[in-house]
Design an enzyme around this catalytic site. Structure first.
Site, PDB file in Angstrom:
ATOM      1  N   THR A   1       0.892  -1.138   0.000  1.00 23.35           N
ATOM      2  CA  THR A   1       0.000   0.000   0.000  1.00 23.35           C
ATOM      3  C   THR A   1       0.930   1.186   0.000  1.00 23.35           C
ATOM      4  O   THR A   1       2.131   1.038   0.158  1.00 23.35           O
ATOM      5  CB  THR A   1      -0.857  -0.147   1.278  1.00 23.35           C
ATOM      6  OG1 THR A   1      -1.597  -1.357   1.170  1.00 23.35           O
ATOM      7  CG2 THR A   1      -1.752   1.009   1.557  1.00 23.35           C
TER       8      THR A   1
ATOM      9  N   GLY B   1      -0.403  -3.870   5.092  1.00 26.96           N
ATOM     10  CA  GLY B   1      -1.485  -4.810   5.422  1.00 26.96           C
ATOM     11  C   GLY B   1      -1.916  -4.590   6.860  1.00 26.96           C
ATOM     12  O   GLY B   1      -2.049  -3.453   7.326  1.00 26.96           O
TER      13      GLY B   1
HETATM   14  N1  GLY Z   1      -5.013  -3.907   1.326  1.00 26.84           N
HETATM   15  C1  GLY Z   1      -4.594  -3.648   2.646  1.00 26.84           C
HETATM   16  C2  GLY Z   1      -5.656  -3.057   3.496  1.00 26.84           C
HETATM   17  O1  GLY Z   1      -6.568  -2.442   2.986  1.00 26.84           O
HETATM   18  O2  GLY Z   1      -5.597  -3.178   4.681  1.00 26.84           O
END
Ligand code: GLY
Length: 564
Positions: free
Chosen positions: A373, A466
């Site tokens: 992210t 994450g």
């Molecule tokens: N894709 C990671 C989250 O939204 O936590």
């Protein structure tokens, strides 16, 4: 000949600005600051501020630029969240999390034995959620932006069309993803130049198809993505390759403005993202527990510190798994209760300061999820602040997309609970609030956060990672508010991660002493080393200097804080 030498010289100068000097020193700005995962995108944001744009304008331009310069996570094919503190102290948020397509169902990833088919919640086109990024940026701009939309999209178009110098960090990733198996279709040629080779460090990397898609977004706003030629091509590509997203899914997608979740810590106010992110609720639960435990009296990085912090994380993650999901599908979530000081008191009462408690594996827990992210922080001269985290889920998302459109789809459907009713001690969750349903948003851990003092932004912070995001942001907030660390130190300081299940503490290798580890093991904890936790991008306000102070995590090879 001469112009070629000149071009090479200017390229060299551009490259040296990222190669020859550190991008990670703490940086000051009197009038504003942008801190992002790519120095050229931070510069785009600052150029918008200098033109008279506000923090929203700069955030839109930075986000679209990162879709070009930082394609592992910067995106128009994914989704995310904005926390926005206005200069008058009011705070709002924008939710542009991806949604499950209309044809989705709770058992869509399962075979006839009820088991997940071929990792299909993480891989292939069934793993793609309806993208939200363009809708979210557009809606935030429509409501709060100052400069014309087209001026904010143009820098990203220029970077995609004219190219920008490949850095060593991006080149390393480019070599890796270009070798992936061919089911990651768009990645096979993504980083290759006209000669068919992966573009080398210092050479210009151009993305003409992405530039064209961005032009449609520049000229038609959100409709340039969700309707017309781009939407038609998305539907065609999906149908041809086993995906289920249609033009109807795209046309129906809406971002949502939501109230932040908030708490206090000492004389600070903390604002963060409400569901469908679990980030803000969990952050607040843990911060409230820290206040209850009077953490400032416990020495940073001591055995007592790691134990207390891990136990607080364990509890917040258990609640996250049990209660949280998309608020539009779970109107009864007990959010006010979870973030209340009374709840922290009752949670603290059964927290043993001498022994590790047990995570109850018969209930809930989560694996880590995608860690690719990206977060950026922005502040403008009037004190408007933006904390924005957005994602494709895994690095380069699904690794799939149409060559004609030039962008990569997310694989965010993997953030739903994949098998109804089945929760395992290794971390798969089957609880109801986060099961797949048409048009539902999957639960996130993204934690874009703004801390205020005297109703003005004091700390703007966030991270990828994450489920580690929640704990990374929490520890950095704690480092600044409880341990008075300056922003760069707070970002670099040792981090741990506990997420209830699996029941173990991840810690950053070489940053926790062997004696402390032994003492923690004697208390009943299991410790696992990892290389790095989080990639934080933060801004604080220094009242004495009357200046913003920004820092980019050294884990981000191309990231930088740019102030002016
Ligand atoms: N894709 C990671 C989250 O939204 O936590």
């Amino acid at each position: 000949m001469k112009s070629k030498i000149l071009l090479n010289l200017s390229l060299f100068a551009l490259l040296i600005s990222s190669l020859g000097t550190s991008l990670h020193a703490q940086t000051y700005g009197k009038n504003g600051m942008v801190v992002s995962d790519h120095h050229l995108s931070s510069e785009v944001g600052v150029s918008i501020l200098k033109k008279g744009g506000n923090a929203i304008d700069a955030a839109v331009a930075t986000a679209l630029s990162l879709a070009v310069t930082h394609p592992e996570a910067g995106n128009i094919g994914g989704g995310g969240f904005i926390v926005f503190m206005k200069a008058d102290g009011d705070v709002t948020t924008f939710d542009f999390r991806e949604k499950a397509p209309l044809a989705a169902s709770p058992t869509m990833f399962l075979d006839e034995n009820g088991e997940i088919r071929d990792n299909s919640n993480h891989k292939g086109l069934l793993s793609v959620g309806v993208p939200g990024t363009v809708a979210g940026l557009y809606q935030a701009h429509q409501k709060y932006g100052k400069l014309p939309w087209g001026e904010l999209v143009q820098p990203a178009i220029d970077q995609a069309k004219n190219g920008f110098p490949m850095s060593f960090g991006l080149y390393r990733a480019a070599l890796q993803v270009s070798k992936r198996d061919s089911s990651y279709d768009i990645l096979q040629n993504f980083f290759r130049g006209p000669d068919g080779e992966v573009v080398a460090p210092g050479e210009l990397w151009k993305q003409p198809a992405l530039a064209q898609t961005l032009e449609a977004i520049r000229d038609q706003g959100r409709d340039g993505f969700y309707k017309g030629a781009v939407a038609e091509e998305i539907e065609r590509y999906m149908k041809a390759n086993g995906g289920i997203i249609t033009q109807e899914d795209l046309a129906k997608y809406e971002a949502v403005e939501r109230k932040p979740v908030k708490t206090t810590f000492k004389d600070f106010e903390i604002f963060s993202m409400p569901p469908p992110s679990s980030g803000g609720v969990a952050l607040i639960e843990i911060m409230n527990l820290m206040e209850e435990a009077d953490i400032s009296k416990i020495e940073f990085n001591s055995t007592a510190y790691v134990h207390l912090v891990a136990e607080a994380m364990r509890r917040a993650f258990a609640d996250r798994a049990e209660f949280l999901g998309d608020p539009d599908f779970n109107p009864e979530m007990p959010i006010d209760h979870l973030i209340s000081k009374d709840f922290a008191k009752s949670r603290f009462e059964n927290l043993d300061l001498t022994q590790a408690s047990k995570s109850d594996s018969s209930k809930f827990g989560q694996l880590y999820g995608g860690d690719h992210t990206t977060h950026f922080s922005v502040i403008d001269k009037d004190g408007n602040a933006i904390s924005l985290t957005y994602t494709l889920e895994n690095s380069y998302g699904a690794g799939m997309g149409s060559d004609k459109l030039g962008f990569i789809f997310n694989n965010e459907m993997g953030d739903f609970n994949p098998v109804p009713g089945i929760t395992t001690s290794t971390g798969q969750i089957g609880s109801d609030p986060n099961l797949v349903a048409p048009e539902k948003r999957m639960l996130s851990s993204m934690t874009p956060t703004i801390v205020a003092k005297d109703h003005k932004p004091y700390l703007v912070i966030g991270s990828p990672g994450g489920r580690t995001i929640i704990n990374t942001v929490f520890q950095t907030v704690l480092n600044v508010l409880a341990y008075d660390m300056r922003i760069d130190r707070a970002i670099e300081a040792m981090k741990i991660h506990h997420q209830w299940l699996p029941d173990r503490i991840l810690y950053e290798r070489n940053l926790l002493s062997p004696d402390t580890r032994d003492a923690l093991e004697a208390m009943g904890h299991t410790l696992i080393p990892t290389t790095n936790i989080g990639v934080l991008m933060g801004i604080t306000y220094d009242a004495r200097l009357r200046a913003y102070v920004g820092a980019a995590d050294s884990a981000s090879e191309d990231g930088a804080a740019k102030g002016y």
